[in-house]
Design a protein around this motif. Structure first.
Motif, PDB file in Angstrom:
ATOM      1  N   THR A   1      -4.385  -7.040   4.543  1.00 31.44           N
ATOM      2  CA  THR A   1      -5.177  -6.162   3.693  1.00 31.44           C
ATOM      3  C   THR A   1      -5.983  -6.971   2.684  1.00 31.44           C
ATOM      4  O   THR A   1      -5.778  -8.175   2.498  1.00 31.44           O
ATOM      5  CB  THR A   1      -4.289  -5.172   2.934  1.00 31.44           C
TER       6      THR A   1
ATOM      7  N   PRO B   1       0.832  -1.204   0.000  1.00 32.99           N
ATOM      8  CA  PRO B   1       0.000   0.000   0.000  1.00 32.99           C
ATOM      9  C   PRO B   1       0.867   1.254   0.000  1.00 32.99           C
ATOM     10  O   PRO B   1       2.000   1.248   0.482  1.00 32.99           O
ATOM     11  CB  PRO B   1      -0.796  -0.125   1.302  1.00 32.99           C
TER      12      PRO B   1
ATOM     13  N   VAL C   1      -3.091   4.872   2.446  1.00 31.83           N
ATOM     14  CA  VAL C   1      -3.426   4.556   3.833  1.00 31.83           C
ATOM     15  C   VAL C   1      -3.892   5.808   4.566  1.00 31.83           C
ATOM     16  O   VAL C   1      -4.857   5.766   5.351  1.00 31.83           O
ATOM     17  CB  VAL C   1      -2.222   3.907   4.543  1.00 31.83           C
TER      18      VAL C   1
ATOM     19  N   ASN D   1      -9.642  -3.651   4.761  1.00 36.10           N
ATOM     20  CA  ASN D   1     -10.427  -3.438   3.546  1.00 36.10           C
ATOM     21  C   ASN D   1      -9.650  -2.665   2.482  1.00 36.10           C
ATOM     22  O   ASN D   1     -10.189  -2.320   1.447  1.00 36.10           O
ATOM     23  CB  ASN D   1     -11.702  -2.691   3.902  1.00 36.10           C
ATOM     24  N   CYS D   2      -8.384  -2.426   2.766  1.00 33.79           N
ATOM     25  CA  CYS D   2      -7.620  -1.447   2.015  1.00 33.79           C
ATOM     26  C   CYS D   2      -6.767  -2.107   0.939  1.00 33.79           C
ATOM     27  O   CYS D   2      -6.009  -3.029   1.207  1.00 33.79           O
ATOM     28  CB  CYS D   2      -6.712  -0.699   2.977  1.00 33.79           C
TER      29      CYS D   2
ATOM     30  N   ALA E   1      -7.438   6.553   3.828  1.00 35.87           N
ATOM     31  CA  ALA E   1      -8.361   5.635   4.484  1.00 35.87           C
ATOM     32  C   ALA E   1      -8.506   5.916   5.971  1.00 35.87           C
ATOM     33  O   ALA E   1      -9.592   5.761   6.550  1.00 35.87           O
ATOM     34  CB  ALA E   1      -7.900   4.196   4.272  1.00 35.87           C
TER      35      ALA E   1
ATOM     36  N   CYS F   1      -5.419   0.537  -1.072  1.00 34.35           N
ATOM     37  CA  CYS F   1      -4.633   1.714  -0.692  1.00 34.35           C
ATOM     38  C   CYS F   1      -3.435   1.956  -1.607  1.00 34.35           C
ATOM     39  O   CYS F   1      -2.340   2.265  -1.134  1.00 34.35           O
ATOM     40  CB  CYS F   1      -4.194   1.622   0.768  1.00 34.35           C
TER      41      CYS F   1
ATOM     42  N   ALA G   1     -10.542  -0.689   8.336  1.00 32.61           N
ATOM     43  CA  ALA G   1     -10.194   0.070   7.143  1.00 32.61           C
ATOM     44  C   ALA G   1      -8.898  -0.440   6.534  1.00 32.61           C
ATOM     45  O   ALA G   1      -8.758  -0.490   5.307  1.00 32.61           O
ATOM     46  CB  ALA G   1     -10.085   1.547   7.479  1.00 32.61           C
ATOM     47  N   LEU G   2      -7.951  -0.819   7.370  1.00 37.19           N
ATOM     48  CA  LEU G   2      -6.709  -1.414   6.866  1.00 37.19           C
ATOM     49  C   LEU G   2      -6.982  -2.772   6.216  1.00 37.19           C
ATOM     50  O   LEU G   2      -6.428  -3.108   5.166  1.00 37.19           O
ATOM     51  CB  LEU G   2      -5.696  -1.558   7.987  1.00 37.19           C
TER      52      LEU G   2
END
Length: 478
Positions: A439, A73, A78, A474-475, A81, A477, A471-472
């Motif tokens: 991730t 990422p 990041v 789902n990332c 996000a 990024c 969020a991480l």
């Protein structure tokens, strides 16, 4: 794609397969790879299981495995996000965060990352790594019985194993047992009936309650007096789980009385004292001579239990093992100094940690988020296989331990179920989480989020923390 931030410091961590094996096997899996099986010994038995609970399945069934070819990422991705999530009112105005890529060490997000913050039970990650480094995963804590200075006198010598059970109904699976020790004593004494039990906990020194502990800790069920001889984590009822257990105010004497009953000695003939130095000669056991010994499970199992159950008294016992290994007093101050020194010896930034205890109950503790992400990466290093035991007990989002009820129903957290593996920490006004997350692309990240000025309760603070880790998860990024 923007260039990722440079690594905060370079650690020898190129792990992919190494950490995947650790996550799949070190914790609660039925088979353990590489040197781990040797650390456990031939009598390790099945995976750890709380009393009366259904054995946990292999975490490989629920954990998303990292992809060694997954893209890294970007720091900008990041940041996009996480920025909306770290500033929410539910977390207060002091939210310190570190996110790093495990394999490369690149820092992907930093907000107050080097600032010392009250960590609560996230402190146990440091306790785990330092005790594994200082003692080694295979070390076992002995509980001994020796002959006293007077005929018929038996001294039980505690060395800091709070998991020792009175009998087969003990709280901790695989624990040493006082009834086994009593049987050894009876054999060693032959036909001589013991008449008195002396409790020797002198290996510990200083206060039994930690500096900076809240006033309700001794009676609230999650902590208690820290003594070198303790049975079943000082529980009055070994069937009561962590966080709700009524504890003995004097665990050493309570354990001594249980031992006395097993020997047929009146409980009013139990007192504190010290074992005499061993002497030679004589038909009867010489004062100080060993009459029996039982051993704790290996440290790698104790670390599993400490982290998965967030066991505070076990954490304090393991912190004192760091002190003893480094020739420091086995006290709160000695353990804190020894852990700080061990952190520095491991090459971690000791100026970013100040400890007063090993459990995280103390509000005087300060740890930076970036030290925690560095520590996770170091524990995963192939150069430090002895530290891999820190991962085994980490709770899994939506599945086990202190994360079992999280990442389930709160909006915006579902992506963390089965992909977040982390240690949590909670005190009034303090909420923290640190660990690992995979991730959406399969990249393995380490993260730490520490907050110590939270205005509300856990009902709002914990979902806000979980949205950051989710969020991480789902990332992409990029």
């Amino acid at each position: 794609m923007p260039t990722p931030a440079a690594p905060r410091r370079r650690l020898p961590v190129v792990l992919g397969l190494v950490l995947l094996l650790v996550l799949a096997g070190v914790g609660v899996g039925l088979t353990r790879p590489g040197p781990v099986a040797g650390w456990l010994g031939d009598d390790a038995g099945p995976a750890r299981n709380s009393a009366g609970a259904t054995p946990e399945p292999d975490p490989a069934d629920v954990l998303a495995g990292p992809d060694p070819n997954a893209p890294l990422p970007s720091a900008d991705g990041v940041r996009a996000a996480l920025d909306p999530l770290v500033g929410v009112a539910d977390l207060g105005d002091r939210v310190n965060v570190s996110v790093a890529d495990v394999t490369s060490g690149h820092t992907l997000f930093a907000k107050g990352a080097d600032d010392g913050t009250v960590p609560a039970s996230v402190t146990k990650l440091v306790t785990a790594v330092t005790v594994l480094a200082a003692r080694g995963p295979a070390y076992r804590i002995p509980t001994r019985a020796v002959a006293g200075a007077q005929p018929g006198e038996v001294v039980i010598v505690g060395a800091g194993d709070p998991t020792v059970a009175v009998d087969k109904k003990g709280y901790y699976p695989g624990a040493a047992r006082l009834d086994d020790l009593a049987a050894q004593v009876r054999t060693a004494l032959g036909g001589v009936a013991p008449t008195r039990v002396i409790v020797d906990g002198s290996i510990y020194s200083g206060p039994v309650y930690g500096p900076g502990w809240d006033d309700d800790i001794p009676t609230g069920g999650s902590g208690g007096a820290v003594t070198a001889l303790t049975a079943d984590g000082a529980r009055r009822d070994p069937g009561v789980g962590q966080g709700a257990a009524e504890r003995f105010a004097e665990p050493d004497l309570a354990a001594g009385r249980s031992f006395a009953r097993l020997l047929g000695v009146p409980t009013d003939a139990v007192k504190r004292g010290t074992a005499p130095a061993a002497a030679a000669g004589g038909a009867a056991p010489a004062p100080g001579s060993e009459l029996g010994v039982v051993q704790s499970p290996p440290l790698i199992r104790l670390v599993d239990i400490m982290i998965s159950e967030s066991d505070n008294l076990l954490a304090e016992a393991l912190a004192r093992q760091v002190a003893l290994a480094r020739n420091q007093p086995a006290s709160f101050d000695g353990a804190a100094a020894a852990m700080d020194a061990q952190v520095a010896e491991l090459g971690l930034p000791a100026d970013e940690i100040t400890l007063s205890d090993g459990s995280g109950l103390s509000r005087r503790n300060r740890i930076s988020p970036s030290l925690l992400t560095d520590l996770v990466r170091l524990a995963a290093s192939p150069d430090h296989p002895e530290l891999a035991g820190v991962f085994g007990g980490l709770p899994v989002g939506g599945w086990s331990g202190t994360l079992g009820d999280r990442y389930r129903n709160a909006p915006g957290t579902g992506a963390g179920a089965g992909t977040v593996r982390a240690k949590t920490g909670t005190l009034t006004g303090v909420h923290a989480i640190a660990g690992l997350v995979t991730t959406a692309d399969g990249r393995l990240l380490t993260f730490a989020v520490l907050t110590d000025k939270v205005p509300g309760g856990k009902e709002t603070a914990q979902p806000a923390l979980d949205r950051i880790a989710a969020a991480l998860a789902n990332c992409g990024c990029s």
